[in-house]
Design an enzyme around this catalytic site. Sequence first.
Site, mmCIF file in Angstrom:
data_model
loop_
_atom_site.group_PDB
_atom_site.id
_atom_site.type_symbol
_atom_site.label_atom_id
_atom_site.label_comp_id
_atom_site.label_asym_id
_atom_site.label_seq_id
_atom_site.Cartn_x
_atom_site.Cartn_y
_atom_site.Cartn_z
ATOM 1 C CG LEU A 3 -1.761 1.110 1.500
ATOM 2 C CD1 LEU A 3 -2.829 1.057 0.127
ATOM 3 C CD2 LEU A 3 -2.668 0.978 2.626
ATOM 4 C CG ASP A 4 -0.856 4.364 -0.080
ATOM 5 O OD1 ASP A 4 -1.328 4.631 -1.071
ATOM 6 O OD2 ASP A 4 -1.386 4.756 1.087
ATOM 7 C CB ALA A 5 5.203 0.886 -0.674
#
Lengths: 283, 283, 283, 283
Positions: A225-227
Site C-alpha cells: 500500500l502506497d509504497a
Amino acid sequence: MSTLLRLSCPDRVGLLALISNFIAQHGGNLIEVHQYTDAAAGWFFTRMEIDTRTLKVDLPKLREEFTPVATELGAEWTIRTAEAKRKVIVMVSKFGHCLADLLWRWHSGELDIEIAAVISNHEDFRPMVEREGLEFCHVPVDPHDKPAAFAKIAEIFRFVQPDLIVLARYMQILPAEVCAEFSGRVLNIHHSFLPSFVGANPYQRAWQRGVKLIGATCHYVTSELDAGPIVDQEVIRVEHFHTPEDLMRLGRDCERLALARSVRWHLDDRVLLHGQRAIVFRD
Amino acid sequence: MSTLLRLSCPDRVGLLALISNFIAQHGGNLIEVHQYTDAAAGWFFTRMEIDTRTLKVDLPKLREEFTPVATELGAEWTIRTAEAKRKVIVMVSKFGHCLADLLWRWHSGELDIEIAAVISNHEDFRPMVEREGLEFCHVPVDPHDKPAAFAKIAEIFRFVQPDLIVLARYMQILPAEVCAEFSGRVLNIHHSFLPSFVGANPYQRAWQRGVKLIGATCHYVTSELDAGPIVDQEVIRVEHFHTPEDLMRLGRDCERLALARSVRWHLDDRVLLHGQRAIVFRD
Amino acid sequence: MSTLLRLSCPDRVGLLALISNFIAQHGGNLIEVHQYTDAAAGWFFTRMEIDTRTLKVDLPKLREEFTPVATELGAEWTIRTAEAKRKVIVMVSKFGHCLADLLWRWHSGELDIEIAAVISNHEDFRPMVEREGLEFCHVPVDPHDKPAAFAKIAEIFRFVQPDLIVLARYMQILPAEVCAEFSGRVLNIHHSFLPSFVGANPYQRAWQRGVKLIGATCHYVTSELDAGPIVDQEVIRVEHFHTPEDLMRLGRDCERLALARSVRWHLDDRVLLHGQRAIVFRD
Amino acid sequence: MSTLLRLSCPDRVGLLALISNFIAQHGGNLIEVHQYTDAAAGWFFTRMEIDTRTLKVDLPKLREEFTPVATELGAEWTIRTAEAKRKVIVMVSKFGHCLADLLWRWHSGELDIEIAAVISNHEDFRPMVEREGLEFCHVPVDPHDKPAAFAKIAEIFRFVQPDLIVLARYMQILPAEVCAEFSGRVLNIHHSFLPSFVGANPYQRAWQRGVKLIGATCHYVTSELDAGPIVDQEVIRVEHFHTPEDLMRLGRDCERLALARSVRWHLDDRVLLHGQRAIVFRD
C-alpha cells in the site's frame, strides 16, 4: 512526427555511442536525448526522441533490427511512434476533482489520448463522463464479495489493453494479482506527501500533527500500500488556521497537478522504473 | 518601541473586546493584532503588539493590572518589551551550516539577540564561535555516561536562563527530564519533512524511497522523538539523478531557512503552543 | 452561520477595541478577526467574522446601529451575511481553462456562488456553459464598433448587479468608464508575474528573455493596463528546454490557481483595497 | 576523477553519435550526458562527463585529437578536468549576505574552489575575508573618476585570470569594455525577479506595486543593465503586512540561494550561452 526509444539495461562502456550510432546509421536525427546512469545499481537508462521523417526504415523494421542489439545488452525497451494515441482507463469513486481535471485536459487537447473508459464503484459521475461521449462503467464493489468486482474490472483491463490505468481517487485497493498483471501501468494519486500519512484520512492526520506543508503524491501501484515508485509530488503551505476541510480543499489542487503531470510523463514514455525508484525525464 | 502581549485561554464571548479594551484604557495603540480561535479545542490565542510610547503605565504596572484579568480567564500569558534582548543557547555537533547561518544573521543584525553560549560535544567549531567573541562550551558526551554530560548541560541552561535553546543539528537526544524542564523553549531542526523519516539518516532513506521532494522541519523538542509541535517546514524538488550526497547538500539550505524563520518567530513571541500544534503568527 | 464585517478607515488609537466592543455589546462572538495597519499610509483595515446566532439584533438593525460609528470614523465598510449567495459574471474569449476550472469549482460546491452569466465574444464555450444550466451571452466585439459591444456588456452588468466580474482570459480591454463604474469588482487574470511582461504575448516574451520562472497574476482591473491592485500570483519553474508552447501549458495551471484563490477571497470579503495595494486576509 | 566536455554548435544529423563515438574510441565511459537542441535557432548543446580513469589518452592529447572534429563542426567547446580548482573573484559593496554565504560554502567544502580575491569599494568586509586567510582588495570608486578604479579592477582580473567573477551585491556598474573582455565569466545577483524592477531599489518598488511574490535573479553581466542571460531565479511569497524592510530581509535568502546555485553550475561547466538565453544543465 517523432519516434520514441526507451531503454534500460546494465551499464557498460559505450552504451550511448552504440545506441546513438544505431539510430544515426538508420538516418535518424535525434531531437531530444535523456540519459541517466545509476552508479550504485550499475544501471543505464535512456530515452531518445527521433525525427521520424529522417528514418530510412519503418517502425517494424527498426524494431526488428534493434532486437538483437537490445537482447545482447539485456535491455528492457520499447520503440513506438509518439503520435499513436494511447489508451487510458480512469477509475474514480466519490471525489471527482481529478477526473474533472483529466477530462478537461483531454477535452481541450492538452492530453492527446484516448480515454477508453471511466470505471467507478458509484454512479455519481456517469453524467459528467457520458456528456463527453465517453464510456462509463459502473462496477459496484460489494464489501462481502470484492473478488467478483475485481474480476470484472480485470476483464475490462484485459479487453481494453490500456497503456495506463489511472486511480483518480479510487478509494478501493486493487488486489495484488491485478497489481502484478498490470505492473508499471497503474498510477495512483495519494493525498499526502508520501511516505507521510500512508493509508486512510491523511488530511485529518496532517491537521492533527500540525504540519506546515501538505501535499499529494502520484505513484505506481504495487502490492504494498502506497509504497510504489513515486513519479511526482506537489505541496502547498498551510497554517494553523486551516481546518481539516481547508486542507482537503487545498490538497485537491496538489492532487490534480501531481496526477496530471505524472499521466503526461507516463504516456510520453518519460518514466522508467527500477526497483522502488522512478527515473523521470521531465518535460 | 513596542510591547508584546501573548495570551491563550479557553474561548468565550467578548475576549478580544475585553483585552483590547484593557489596552485602550491604558492608552495603548495597537500596532498589530493576531487572533485565532481553535473551534474544535475551544481555545483562544492572541498576540498584540502595542506602541509602548502610548502606554500610560510602565511594564511592571501593566503586568500587575493585567494579572487579575488573565487569572479570571484561566490564561497562559506574557507581556514584555520587544526591545529586551533575548538570550539564546545554540547546540551543535559536526554539521556547522545551521550554526554558521545563525551566526551570520546575528552578526549582521538581522537577528537582534544575545547568543549566550554555543555548546558542542566536539571541538570543531570553537574557532568559528570564538572569533565572533562568543562563548564556546565543549561538553563531550561519553556514550557510557551520557547522564553526566546532560547534567552539566542542564546546569548551563539553568545558569543562563535562555529564552531559547536551538539544537542546530545537535546529534544527541536530550533526556526526557531536560525536555520537560525547558519545555516550549527548545527548537530542533530535523532534516526531513516530518512526519516522514523520523529518526536517523533521513536523506539516505528519502533517496531509497525515491521521493521527489525533500525538506526540513523545525519543531519543539518533547520527550517523544521528532514528534513535538512543528513551527516551520521547507521543501525543495529533487530528481532521480540526485545522489544521497546531493540530497544532503540541497537539504542544508532547507534546514537553514526553516530554522532561521522559526528562531525569529519564537523570539518574537509569534508562536503559541497547544498540544501537538503550534499556532504561528508569521511575519 | 456567520456575519462578515469589513472596514477600512484612517488609523487612530482604540479602533479595534471600539469595533470589537460594538460587536460584543450586540452579543456577537468573534470567530475570526484580521487587522492590519499600514503605518506609512496611516490607514486601518479589519475583517471580522461574527457568529450570527449569537447576535441579539438582525442584519438591518446591526447595519443601522453601526452606521453612525462608521461615519464618525470616516470608514468604508460592509456588513453582510456570509451565507448570502454572491453573484458572479464570467467573461471569456477563446481560452477556456480558467472558465472550466471555475465551472468545476462551482459545480462541485467548492465555490458556493451564483454564476449569473458567462459572456463571450465567441460562441466556442456555449455548449460547455449551457450544459451546466447556466446563461451564455454571446456579445461579439466588432473591431470597428467596440463601443456598441461594451455598451451592451455594461447593460448586462447593470442588470445583474454582480458582486464580481471575472475576466477569465477575456482578451478584450474594458473601456475606462466601465472599469470606473465597476471599480473594485472586476478581476483579471494576466498570464505573467506582473509587472513583468505587461500587455500581449507574455509567454513568448518570457521565453525570449530566458526567464527561469513563469507565472500568472490576478489583479483588479483599472483604467491603466495590467496595473491594478494584485490579489495573488503563482509561479512555476521552467528550464531552457521548454518551448513557448510549453510555457503556455505550464502557465495555464498557474493562471487557474491564482484566479480561483482570488475569486474566493474577493467573494469572502477578504480583500480590501487601498491605492495600488490589495490587503488580502488569506484563508 | 572526471573529465568535462562542453560544446555548442550548429545542429546537424548524427552529432551525438559522432561525439559519443569519439569518446568511446578513446575508451571513455560516459557518467552523465546532457543534450539540448534549440530547434528554432538550429543549435546543438551538450555536456558530457567522462570517467577519466577509463580514457586511454591524457588531457592534452584528448584536446588535440578533438580539435579537428570540433573545428569541422564550427563548435565552441572546452574539455577540462573536473578536479582542477577553479579561480573565483568575488566583488561586494556594503551588503555582505551573499559574500558570507559564499565564504561559508567554500569554508565547509561545499564549493571546492579557489577564492583568488575579494574586491570591494569599501573596507567593511576586510576582517571577514582576511580571517579566512583570503586576499581582500580595497578598490575605492571615486564618483568623479570611475575609469581609474575600473582600470585597476580590470588589471586584477587580467592578473588572476579567474574562471568566474561574482558580483555579490556589488553596487557599481562595470564599464562596457570590462563586460566585453570578461564576457560569459561575470555573474551578477539582482534583487528582483527580472525583468521586473530592472535597476535600483527593486524592493521598494515591489512594495509599492503590491506584488505577492518577490525574488532574485542571477544573470550574466552584459553591457545592457540587468539584461544578460538568466541562470537562476528564486522567489518567495510576501503579503500586504510585509514592509519594504521585510522584503529586503526575505529577499536576502532568495539572493543567496539563486547566486550559490548559479555559481556552482557555472563552475561545473553546466551553463552554455546562446544569445540572451542560458542553457543550464542543472544538478
